[in-house]
Write an enzyme that holds these catalytic residues in place. Structure first.
Site, short mmCIF file in Angstrom:
data_model
loop_
_atom_site.label_atom_id
_atom_site.label_comp_id
_atom_site.label_asym_id
_atom_site.label_seq_id
_atom_site.Cartn_x
_atom_site.Cartn_y
_atom_site.Cartn_z
N CYS A 138 -1.67 -2.61 4.46
CA CYS A 138 -1.06 -2.26 5.73
C CYS A 138 -1.39 -0.81 6.09
O CYS A 138 -2.52 -0.52 6.43
CB CYS A 138 0.43 -2.57 5.71
SG CYS A 138 1.06 -2.88 7.36
N HIS B 223 0.63 -8.12 4.29
CA HIS B 223 1.30 -7.83 3.01
C HIS B 223 1.19 -9.00 2.04
O HIS B 223 2.10 -9.83 1.95
CB HIS B 223 2.79 -7.53 3.26
CG HIS B 223 3.03 -6.24 3.95
ND1 HIS B 223 3.15 -5.05 3.28
CD2 HIS B 223 3.15 -5.94 5.26
CE1 HIS B 223 3.35 -4.07 4.15
NE2 HIS B 223 3.35 -4.59 5.36
N GLU C 47 1.53 -9.02 -1.04
CA GLU C 47 2.44 -8.92 -2.19
C GLU C 47 3.66 -9.83 -2.06
O GLU C 47 4.23 -10.24 -3.07
CB GLU C 47 2.88 -7.45 -2.40
CG GLU C 47 3.82 -6.87 -1.35
CD GLU C 47 3.10 -6.26 -0.14
OE1 GLU C 47 1.96 -6.63 0.14
OE2 GLU C 47 3.71 -5.41 0.54
N1 GLN Z 1 3.01 2.52 10.05
C1 GLN Z 1 2.00 1.53 10.17
C2 GLN Z 1 2.23 0.64 11.39
O1 GLN Z 1 3.31 0.58 11.89
C3 GLN Z 1 1.91 0.66 8.92
C4 GLN Z 1 3.13 -0.14 8.64
C5 GLN Z 1 3.18 -0.66 7.24
O2 GLN Z 1 2.49 -0.19 6.37
N2 GLN Z 1 4.05 -1.64 6.98
O3 GLN Z 1 1.31 -0.01 11.85
#
Ligand code: GLN
Length: 538
Positions: free
Chosen positions: A385, A511, A513
């Site tokens: 992410c 994600h 995970e």
């Molecule tokens: N801050 C980044 C976004 O909002 C990544 C978010 C995250 O890593 N969950 O796109």
């Protein structure tokens, strides 16, 4: 209406592992052929943990249907196959929000709206929404917090009413307590006695006690606890510390016949039990001959629970590769001055780095430095992410030479915001309102490393983010060699990136995970650990 209910409460102090205990019970009952559902009740007023700091609450676990929930749902997902979604996570905030909404609509017809029965009825209806389904045998409800907390009283009162409404054959209480060991080595049962006494004061007699202690609780002490608490001898279970992996806990409970006791108390037939799946996990964990050290370059590294699912998924990848994982927490703030010598000192002993998700500017520069170090030094690097966004930003800086490359999350003025909000998101200010949340499909590009890892082109993974790789810069990045290896099905958004000519440099916007289980490790984590093993220096 025939489903049965198990309430899991905690006493003495917090942090005893109620989530793992509830999950272990769930896994043992599934193992006996029962259809299990899990609910977490969080007594705080926040509607969900979505806007809470990871330091306050640990990781936010995201479900397929896009709910931002307590990290215990992650435990449920790793230990059981129970479906999890928005309805499996209940907070005081949600309950009051709903009751107040109905009150404003005039649905209470002039009556006084009260904790009993209106709040407790709303809690009941939320539990029944999950448990009162023809396909469900048992619903396990974990009540967050510690017995004695003001906030959990309405939930405990609801639990008490369950016995009144459904009878003892259909409702069971499991209470987790602590047996401290004082300086002369003696185990003390008094805190347990007191915490059972406070449960009884509100009308709940526990049926089973799980006694946490650093070492097994001896027979005579368990008899003493039984005598003082009115819990049967055999139902006082020793929940001692495990020295290998938490996945051993179902086995420790089964050894003490916890599952048989539950089946008997709830009137289920004693079906056969096969724990080989869990035995294999523990054996593989213990048999690991190799060891890799993986640096987690994040900004919430002080609190282990902030990246709970990532830690677990790495361990699953380790189990799959017969390899122990040594996690090295690297505070990205420390790396931000960017001096190569400093980076070298902190990162050179590692076999790979993982850059996890996160929000806000703090620590970003350090993560970018770490990604650059990994790219130049051919160190396996996995970006999740925010981690993927960081890898793309670093590529734009390091390879395209765009020194101001950034994300509009951190540098709204940057001319090279290679990560930014989509046009239609820009005017929406509300936190949470524009977030891409929950499961959605992606298309993996054949011929990429990602495709090799998944072995298919159609995947579905969960998201929790706002910013995206900016499409205006896609072409420049590709021309400079960066590989985009997955997209949304309409091709409008980038879902994954890979470094060219590098042993393992993969970033994913989603994600993975959240979907990894010890008995079914996520292929990306297995592949990453395997790559780190290839890089092992010893
Ligand atoms: N801050 C980044 C976004 O909002 C990544 C978010 C995250 O890593 N969950 O796109």
């Amino acid at each position: 209406m025939s489903g049965k209910y198990i309430f899991v409460t905690g006493g003495v102090c917090s942090g005893l592992g109620k989530g793992v205990a509830a999950s272990s019970i769930g896994s043992l009952l599934e193992n006996r052929g029962l259809k299990v559902r899990m609910i977490k009740i969080d007594p705080y007023i926040n509607v969900d943990p979505g806007t809470m700091s990871p330091y306050q609450h640990g990781e936010v676990y995201v479900t397929d249907d896009g709910a931002e929930t307590d990290l215990d749902l992650g435990n449920y997902s790793r230990f059981t196959s129970a479906p999890l979604g928005r309805i499996n996570s209940v907070t005081t905030g949600q309950v009051y929000q709903e009751v107040i909404r109905r009150e404003r609509e005039g649905r209470f017809l002039g009556r006084t709206v009260q904790v009993i029965p209106h709040i407790t009825d709303e809690i009941k209806s939320r539990i029944f929404r999950v448990g009162d389904q023809p396909e469900v045998d048992v619903t396990i409800i974990e009540i967050g917090g510690t017995v004695g907390d003001i906030e959990s009283i309405p939930f405990l009162e609801t639990a008490r009413q369950f016995i009144h409404d459904l009878g003892r054959q259909r409702v069971l209480f499991v209470h987790l307590t602590l047996i401290p060991i004082v300086s002369d080595g003696e185990m003390k049962t008094k805190p347990t006695q007191h915490s059972v006494a406070s449960l009884r004061q509100i009308g709940i007699q526990p049926d089973i006690l799980l006694c946490r202690a650093s070492v097994p609780v001896p027979e005579e002490l368990r008899r003493k606890i039984s005598l003082f608490t009115n819990v049967e001898d055999e139902a006082v279970i020793s929940a001692y510390d495990v020295h290998s992996t938490v996945y051993e806990i179902p086995l420790i409970f089964a050894e003490q016949k916890l599952d048989e006791i539950i089946l008997a108390k709830l009137g289920f037939p004693a079906t056969s039990c096969d724990l080989s799946k869990w035995q294999r996990v523990v054996e593989a964990y213990n048999a690991a001959e190799r060891r890799v050290s993986i640096g987690l370059v994040g900004k919430y590294t002080e609190l282990l629970d902030s990246y709970k699912s990532i830690y677990e998924a790495l361990y699953h990848g380790g189990i799959d590769n017969h390899c122990q994982i040594e996690l090295v927490k690297v505070d990205s703030d420390q790396l931000s001055d960017g001096a190569e010598g400093g980076l070298e000192e902190i990162l050179s002993g590692l076999d790979g780095i993982l850059i996890p998700g996160g929000f806000g500017q703090r620590g970003i520069e350090g993560m970018i430095q770490a990604a650059g170090y990994a790219r130049r030094n051919r160190l396996p690097c996995f970006g999740i992410c925010l981690g993927m966004q960081v890898m793309v930003i670093e590529y734009a800086r390091g390879v395209l030479g765009w020194e101001d490359a950034s994300s509009s999350e951190f540098s709204p003025e940057s001319k090279h915001a290679v990560v930014s909000l989509l046009e239609d998101q820009i005017d929406v200010k509300a936190y949470g309102g524009t977030m891409r949340l929950g499961a959605s499909p992606s298309r993996v590009v054949p011929g990429t490393k990602l495709h090799e890892i998944y072995g298919r082109t159609e995947i579905s993974e969960r998201h929790r983010h706002r910013y995206e790789v900016a499409n205006v810069f896609r072409e420049d990045l590709v021309k400079a060699g960066l590989i985009f290896s997955a997209f949304t099905p309409d091709n409008s958004l980038v879902e994954a990136s890979e470094w060219p000519d590098h042993p393992w440099g993969i970033g994913v916007q989603y994600h993975p995970e959240f979907k990894s289980k010890p008995i079914a490790p996520h292929p990306l984590f297995s592949a990453f650990v395997a790559a780190c093993m290839g890089n092992e220096s010893s």
